[in-house]
Design an enzyme around this catalytic site. Sequence first.
Site, PDB file in Angstrom:
ATOM      1  N   LEU A 133      16.689  28.067  -4.423  1.00 58.62           N
ATOM      2  CA  LEU A 133      17.606  28.646  -5.885  1.00 58.62           C
ATOM      3  C   LEU A 133      18.095  27.464  -6.927  1.00 58.62           C
ATOM      4  O   LEU A 133      18.097  28.085  -8.715  1.00 58.62           O
ATOM      5  CB  LEU A 133      18.359  29.762  -5.462  1.00 58.62           C
ATOM      6  CG  LEU A 133      17.474  30.395  -4.475  1.00 58.62           C
ATOM      7  CD1 LEU A 133      18.659  31.980  -4.150  1.00 58.62           C
ATOM      8  CD2 LEU A 133      16.502  30.962  -5.482  1.00 58.62           C
ATOM      9  N   GLY A 134      18.400  26.718  -6.709  1.00 59.68           N
ATOM     10  CA  GLY A 134      19.280  25.316  -7.216  1.00 59.68           C
ATOM     11  C   GLY A 134      20.015  24.764  -6.062  1.00 59.68           C
ATOM     12  O   GLY A 134      20.594  25.046  -5.589  1.00 59.68           O
ATOM     13  N   GLY A 135      21.225  23.582  -7.118  1.00 59.01           N
ATOM     14  CA  GLY A 135      21.963  23.361  -7.164  1.00 59.01           C
ATOM     15  C   GLY A 135      23.184  22.919  -7.655  1.00 59.01           C
ATOM     16  O   GLY A 135      22.725  22.975  -8.788  1.00 59.01           O
ATOM     17  N   GLY A 137      27.815  21.658  -7.740  1.00 59.25           N
ATOM     18  CA  GLY A 137      29.056  20.853  -7.141  1.00 59.25           C
ATOM     19  C   GLY A 137      29.080  20.384  -5.521  1.00 59.25           C
ATOM     20  O   GLY A 137      29.283  20.117  -5.220  1.00 59.25           O
ATOM     21  N   PHE A 138      28.776  22.261  -5.412  1.00 56.49           N
ATOM     22  CA  PHE A 138      28.512  21.935  -3.765  1.00 56.49           C
ATOM     23  C   PHE A 138      27.926  21.488  -2.752  1.00 56.49           C
ATOM     24  O   PHE A 138      28.171  21.113  -1.703  1.00 56.49           O
ATOM     25  CB  PHE A 138      29.448  24.163  -3.501  1.00 56.49           C
ATOM     26  CG  PHE A 138      30.062  24.473  -2.244  1.00 56.49           C
ATOM     27  CD1 PHE A 138      31.760  24.269  -1.913  1.00 56.49           C
ATOM     28  CD2 PHE A 138      28.919  24.578  -1.453  1.00 56.49           C
ATOM     29  CE1 PHE A 138      31.801  24.950  -0.380  1.00 56.49           C
ATOM     30  CE2 PHE A 138      29.403  24.824  -0.159  1.00 56.49           C
ATOM     31  CZ  PHE A 138      31.227  24.149   0.095  1.00 56.49           C
ATOM     32  N   VAL A 141      21.648  26.011  -2.633  1.00 51.66           N
ATOM     33  CA  VAL A 141      21.639  27.408  -2.515  1.00 51.66           C
ATOM     34  C   VAL A 141      20.656  27.665  -2.441  1.00 51.66           C
ATOM     35  O   VAL A 141      19.439  27.010  -3.092  1.00 51.66           O
ATOM     36  CB  VAL A 141      22.037  28.401  -4.465  1.00 51.66           C
ATOM     37  CG1 VAL A 141      22.447  29.922  -3.385  1.00 51.66           C
ATOM     38  CG2 VAL A 141      23.632  27.508  -4.490  1.00 51.66           C
ATOM     39  N   LYS A 162      24.002  29.092   0.265  1.00 50.18           N
ATOM     40  CA  LYS A 162      24.881  28.561  -0.545  1.00 50.18           C
ATOM     41  C   LYS A 162      25.659  26.789   0.573  1.00 50.18           C
ATOM     42  O   LYS A 162      26.422  27.621   1.103  1.00 50.18           O
ATOM     43  CB  LYS A 162      26.436  28.545  -1.637  1.00 50.18           C
ATOM     44  CG  LYS A 162      26.694  27.553  -2.271  1.00 50.18           C
ATOM     45  CD  LYS A 162      28.040  27.843  -3.382  1.00 50.18           C
ATOM     46  CE  LYS A 162      26.846  28.094  -4.847  1.00 50.18           C
ATOM     47  NZ  LYS A 162      28.054  28.361  -5.421  1.00 50.18           N
ATOM     48  N   ASP A 258      36.588  28.419 -14.119  1.00 50.89           N
ATOM     49  CA  ASP A 258      35.247  28.016 -14.091  1.00 50.89           C
ATOM     50  C   ASP A 258      34.607  29.369 -14.136  1.00 50.89           C
ATOM     51  O   ASP A 258      33.287  29.214 -14.094  1.00 50.89           O
ATOM     52  CB  ASP A 258      34.418  27.659 -12.179  1.00 50.89           C
ATOM     53  CG  ASP A 258      33.929  26.564 -12.252  1.00 50.89           C
ATOM     54  OD1 ASP A 258      33.871  25.656 -13.611  1.00 50.89           O
ATOM     55  OD2 ASP A 258      33.289  26.290 -11.522  1.00 50.89           O
TER      56      ASP A 258
HETATM   57  N1  LIG Z   1      23.886  34.579  -5.578  1.00 51.98           N
HETATM   58  C1  LIG Z   1      22.987  33.779  -6.265  1.00 51.98           C
HETATM   59  N2  LIG Z   1      21.922  35.038  -6.130  1.00 51.98           N
HETATM   60  C2  LIG Z   1      20.689  34.334  -6.925  1.00 51.98           C
HETATM   61  N3  LIG Z   1      20.866  32.647  -7.243  1.00 51.98           N
HETATM   62  C3  LIG Z   1      21.669  31.952  -6.880  1.00 51.98           C
HETATM   63  C4  LIG Z   1      23.310  32.945  -6.853  1.00 51.98           C
HETATM   64  N4  LIG Z   1      24.017  31.823  -6.643  1.00 51.98           N
HETATM   65  C5  LIG Z   1      24.082  30.341  -6.831  1.00 51.98           C
HETATM   66  N5  LIG Z   1      22.610  30.607  -7.371  1.00 51.98           N
HETATM   67  C6  LIG Z   1      21.658  29.771  -8.000  1.00 51.98           C
HETATM   68  O1  LIG Z   1      22.165  28.362  -7.805  1.00 51.98           O
HETATM   69  C7  LIG Z   1      21.720  27.956  -8.454  1.00 51.98           C
HETATM   70  C8  LIG Z   1      23.074  26.525  -7.881  1.00 51.98           C
HETATM   71  O2  LIG Z   1      24.342  27.225  -7.570  1.00 51.98           O
HETATM   72  P1  LIG Z   1      25.965  26.742  -7.910  1.00 51.98           P
HETATM   73  O3  LIG Z   1      26.954  27.502  -7.938  1.00 51.98           O
HETATM   74  O4  LIG Z   1      25.645  25.784  -6.736  1.00 51.98           O
HETATM   75  O5  LIG Z   1      25.972  25.179  -9.000  1.00 51.98           O
HETATM   76  P2  LIG Z   1      26.146  25.589 -10.637  1.00 51.98           P
HETATM   77  O6  LIG Z   1      26.913  27.185 -10.995  1.00 51.98           O
HETATM   78  O7  LIG Z   1      24.525  25.381 -10.921  1.00 51.98           O
HETATM   79  O8  LIG Z   1      27.248  24.669 -10.922  1.00 51.98           O
HETATM   80  P3  LIG Z   1      28.295  24.512 -10.412  1.00 51.98           P
HETATM   81  O9  LIG Z   1      28.636  23.812  -8.853  1.00 51.98           O
HETATM   82  O10 LIG Z   1      28.880  23.773 -11.372  1.00 51.98           O
HETATM   83  O11 LIG Z   1      29.315  25.878 -10.104  1.00 51.98           O
HETATM   84  C9  LIG Z   1      22.359  28.023  -9.640  1.00 51.98           C
HETATM   85  O12 LIG Z   1      21.288  27.483 -10.690  1.00 51.98           O
HETATM   86  C10 LIG Z   1      21.957  29.717  -9.153  1.00 51.98           C
HETATM   87  O13 LIG Z   1      21.032  30.129  -9.816  1.00 51.98           O
HETATM   88 MG   LIG Z   2      27.715  27.823  -9.786  1.00 52.44          MG
END
Ligand SMILES: Nc1ncnc2c1ncn2[C@@H]1O[C@H](COP(=O)(O)OP(=O)(O)OP(=O)(O)O)[C@@H](O)[C@H]1O
Ligand SMILES: [Mg+2]
Length: 419
Positions: A133-135, A137-138, A141, A162, A258
């Site tokens: 779905l994406g990624g 800092g942690f 996902v 995640k 955040d």
């Molecule tokens: N519960 C969820 N359901 C669907 N998509 C999600 C969910 N949690 C995260 N994502 C997707 O995964 C991607 C990455 O999320 P993540 O919180 O890891 O990073 P971020 O918010 O882009 O950056 P940061 O690490 O600064 O928080 C996001 O773009 C989001 O769209």
């Molecule tokens: Mg995030």
Amino acid sequence: MKLLRINFRGVIITDKQKKEQCPQILLLNQIEMRTTMKAQKSNNTFFEHLKNQNRDFIIVFVILYICFCHVTMLESPKDQSRSGRPTKDDRKLPSNPEEVEDLRRDSAANPLIAFTFGELKLITGNFRQDHLLGGGGFGNVYKGLITKDLREGLQPLQVAVKVHDGDNSYQGHREWLAEVIFLGQLSHPNLVKLIGYCCEDEQRVLIYEYMSRGSVENTLFSRVLLPLPWSIRMKIAYGAAKGLAFLHEAEKPVIYRDFKTSNILLDQDYNAKLSDFGLAKDGPIGDKTHVSTRIMGTYGFGVVLLELLTGRKSLDKSRPAREQNLTDWAIPLLKEKKKLLSIVDPRLEGDYPIKGVHKAAMLAYHCLNRNPKARPLMRDIVDSLEPLQEPEDVQNEKPVLTVIHGVADGQLKGKEGSM
Ligand SMILES: Nc1ncnc2c1ncn2[C@@H]1O[C@H](COP(=O)(O)OP(=O)(O)OP(=O)(O)O)[C@@H](O)[C@H]1O
Ligand SMILES: [Mg+2]
């Protein structure tokens, strides 16, 4: 006789007294010396005796002064970390689900499922790339599906998984734990639900409810999706504000540090839910509560509201220099009605209520006040946004999305959606 008694008390002190009563004894000695001087004038027969006494006093005074400085140094806050007390980094983090549950025992309101890493492989199709779905800092996902046969008693459910990227840093594990602790005790329609976690060997994973429309960042700034209508933008702002207000007003307030568009997730109906509590911390309890949460929460909210209003990112290096920082560029224009309309997202093509835009702009302006004490409380923000909401049935009539095939999973699926 009185003079002698005072001298006696001042000169003869035990070691314990030296440690515990140094300041008082010093004071006592000063009084003594003054009293002794007076006695010298009035009683010459004691002259020689008193001369010796004064010499004694000076010696005792110096010893006591050294003792006083020593005790004060030991009690100095600066030196506490060196005095052998455990520092934050020394504390042990849990290394298995039992230890996690031990930590959660006092605070956990929500039951969480402790998944094995093997189960997560099944849920995500072995972390398949097309489930990504994406990624952030942690770590990455992935979209996943809990099936009935995964484990007895579990209901089928779509989830987002995640995965900590494996650098095994203390910081990463600490953030993972903060998320488990905070989301494990909080429950609100505008906070993303944590379903469970995995804590096995070096693996640290978080399992959330799946938010089918992804993050506000992906949705608002997408080049392939249709622009979000004004009413949806206000719905998102309202939902996120309710989530923040809940955190600030909790029995033990939480400062969510955040707040940004990538951490506001959207379900199928554009209900906004806050995610990522890795950086959250307990807020102050009592009198200072509102002061601190104002500083931490509402400025960030103003930035996101401005992003919804303008369709621009808070920092955009691709724009001309003076427009790169959104707040610097937009704040001076927010208060002037005519100029305001020139900064509203052009992709809305004028399809918005002017009064509503004006109110939202004034709200953003107040949140972004330089003086933290002049910013509104989250509860006031919720109240201001409430009248800007369109009734659900009106929203439901508006078509807002058209399918664009090939869009990343989690952003769009299905044909012509409507709200
Ligand atoms: N519960 C969820 N359901 C669907 N998509 C999600 C969910 N949690 C995260 N994502 C997707 O995964 C991607 C990455 O999320 P993540 O919180 O890891 O990073 P971020 O918010 O882009 O950056 P940061 O690490 O600064 O928080 C996001 O773009 C989001 O769209
Ligand atoms: Mg995030």
